[in-house]
Enzyme design. Structure first.
Site: not given
Ligand SMILES: Cc1cc2nc3c(=O)[nH]c(=O)nc-3n(C[C@H](O)[C@H](O)[C@H](O)COP(=O)(O)OP(=O)(O)OC[C@H]3O[C@@H](n4cnc5c(N)ncnc54)[C@H](O)[C@@H]3O)c2cc1C
Length: 466
Positions: A34, A41, A50, A179, A186, A319, A445
């Site tokens: 990206r 997140c 949020k 869903g 939210e 997740m 309190h």
């Molecule tokens: C609308 C929404 C609201 C959410 N709200 C919450 C919340 O309030 N609280 C909460 O705890 N969780 C929330 N989540 C879930 C949370 O976003 C995820 O659990 C979290 O982002 C997971 O983190 P991660 O580091 O595993 O992956 P991600 O945040 O998904 O990051 C993965 C990154 O890897 C990059 N990537 C993928 N493949 C490659 C590649 N081959 N080369 C280079 N880069 C790559 C992607 O571009 C991405 O930027 C929400 C999700 C959504 C969709």
């Protein structure tokens, strides 16, 4: 260039792992495809949602201030300004990650990462140029993306995932959310507060699967009072986008009911998320996946291939951003020769609607299924002085404790501020505390948190204020 650690993906799992590893003295690079760091997140998940939840809650609140003696005219929506607030919030957060990389001397590389073999990552930049980086360890932190609904084509304008639902340029008259999980509820709440007529269609016969049944039942009634309609036990079979209005075909999951067509201006598909591993070269590198296409890891986050690790949404478990972060820290510690560990029994989960739901540990259903003898302590916010002063009396705190040892096994809160209040139960559980420990802890309190103490007292012996 050669590194100790290359992290692929800069979401909460990846960037936190990188920062911690750098703090522990490792030479680290993060590869992110990206244009900005922070993953799902920060860019299209937790943070923008949020920002809109908060702004739409304030918008809605204006209509309810009269009861507090505050007279104001009807709220007027400036949607572009609200979306600009969301975008500014995202920017400040993703810039914050870039700052952390600089501060910790982490090489941030924008490009797509592919694993060539143990110790070798190929990075393809936006202009197609490639470079191969060498490293002692590779961390897969590529997260997840929205699960598709068979027969439904996403255009991110009218038929959207959460990403499109954070960008709608006008308030839809009719929004159908497919869903009834956290993301659907939210974002459905956001657009309901801003004026949309919202119907949630859910395959199961309950909302928020996995959360405590009693909490969820009361919560559903609260959402219905806010004007959100539910079609439970119902499946969406197709969405016809050929006309001016979307035609959403639904039918009961159980046989015997009749199919129907619902009209909508926007359909939000929020049926879950799936691990993202496309283009990573996992098959060629021999990295094994499980039956749900998640990267398989051992207790130290190592895959079946030595030197290749994985954390966050791409592996098993809830997740959640904070779960990914804590795995990132634990793995960095393990790679630096320390003993990293995540306590999966004490990971909180929050639904950021109004009111919020927050939970940690076991639900009643889980304790029953496990045959554990438990006690329940409950305290309603209607009996809490601060809640009455704020007119926030909906909801309750529920604490589940072991009937023999008094150890707290689970905590569930539905009510204003639940997402902040849950953490005292999380800390208690982290230290294997009892309902008595919490019930004997002095709480300021008047606070909403006194209800948590009272629920603990109720589980241990008796509450004072009920
Ligand atoms: C609308 C929404 C609201 C959410 N709200 C919450 C919340 O309030 N609280 C909460 O705890 N969780 C929330 N989540 C879930 C949370 O976003 C995820 O659990 C979290 O982002 C997971 O983190 P991660 O580091 O595993 O992956 P991600 O945040 O998904 O990051 C993965 C990154 O890897 C990059 N990537 C993928 N493949 C490659 C590649 N081959 N080369 C280079 N880069 C790559 C992607 O571009 C991405 O930027 C929400 C999700 C959504 C969709």
């Amino acid at each position: 260039m050669s590194y100790d650690l290359i992290v692929i993906g800069s979401g909460p799992g990846g960037y936190v792992c990188a920062v911690k590893a750098a703090q522990l003295g490792l030479k680290v690079a993060v590869v992110e495809k990206r244009a900005t760091y922070g993953g799902t997140c920060l860019n299209i998940g937790c943070i923008p949602s949020k920002a809109l939840l908060h702004a739409s809650e304030r918008f809605d609140e204006v209509g309810h201030l009269g009861a507090l003696g505050v007279k104001v005219g009807p709220a007027e929506l400036d949607l572009p300004a609200m979306l600009a607030h969301k975008d500014a919030t995202v920017k400040s957060n993703v810039d914050g990650v870039a700052y952390l990389f600089k501060k910790n001397k982490i090489d941030g590389i924008i490009g797509t990462g592919r694993i060539l073999a143990t110790g070798k990552v190929e990075v393809t930049k936006a202009d197609g140029a490639t470079e191969v980086l060498e490293t002692k360890a590779i961390v897969i932190a590529t997260g997840s993306d929205s699960a598709p609904l068979p027969g439904v084509t996403i255009d991110e304008t009218r038929v959207v995932t959460s990403t499109g639902a954070l960008e709608l340029s006008s308030v839809p008259k009719k929004l159908i959310v497919v869903g009834a999980g956290v993301i659907g509820l939210e974002l459905g709440s956001v657009w309901r507060r801003l004026g949309a007529e919202v119907t949630v269609v859910e395959f199961l016969d309950r909302i928020l699967p996995g959360m405590d049944g009693e909490v969820v039942k009361q919560f559903q009634r609260m959402l219905q009072k806010q004007g959100i309609a539910f079609r439970l036990g119902t499946k969406v079979t197709s969405v016809d986008a050929s006309g001016e209005s979307l035609k959403v075909s639904v039918e009961p999951v159980k046989e015997g009911g009749s199919a129907e067509v619902l009209d909508a201006d926007v359909v939000l598909v929020a049926i879950g998320r799936r691990p993202y591993t496309e283009g990573l070269g996992l098959a060629e590198a021999g990295v094994a996946l499980d039956e749900r296409r998640r990267v398989k890891v051992d207790a130290h986050y190592q895959t079946n291939v030595p030197g290749i690790y994985a954390i966050g949404d791409v592996i098993a478990g809830p997740m959640l951003a904070h779960k990914a972060e804590d795995e990132g820290v634990a793995l960095a510690e393990i790679l630096a020769g320390q003993a990293g560990h995540v306590n999966y029994g004490a990971i909180p989960a929050v639904v950021y609607t109004n009111p919020e739901i927050a939970s940690v540990g076991a639900t009643e259903e889980e304790l029953k299924a496990a045959g554990i003898d438990y006690k329940i302590g409950k305290f309603p916010f209607s009996a809490n002085g601060r809640a009455r002063a704020m007119l926030q009396t909906e909801g309750f705190v529920k604490i589940l404790s072991d009937a023999k040892t008094d150890r707290v096994l689970g905590g569930h809160i539905v009510g204003t501020g639940a997402g902040e209040m849950i953490h005292e139960i999380v800390v208690l559980m982290e230290f294997a505390g009892s309902a008595e420990d919490l019930g004997r802890t002095t709480h300021a309190h008047p606070t909403m948190s006194e209800s948590v103490k009272e629920a603990a007292l109720a589980a241990w012996t008796k509450p004072i204020h009920m």
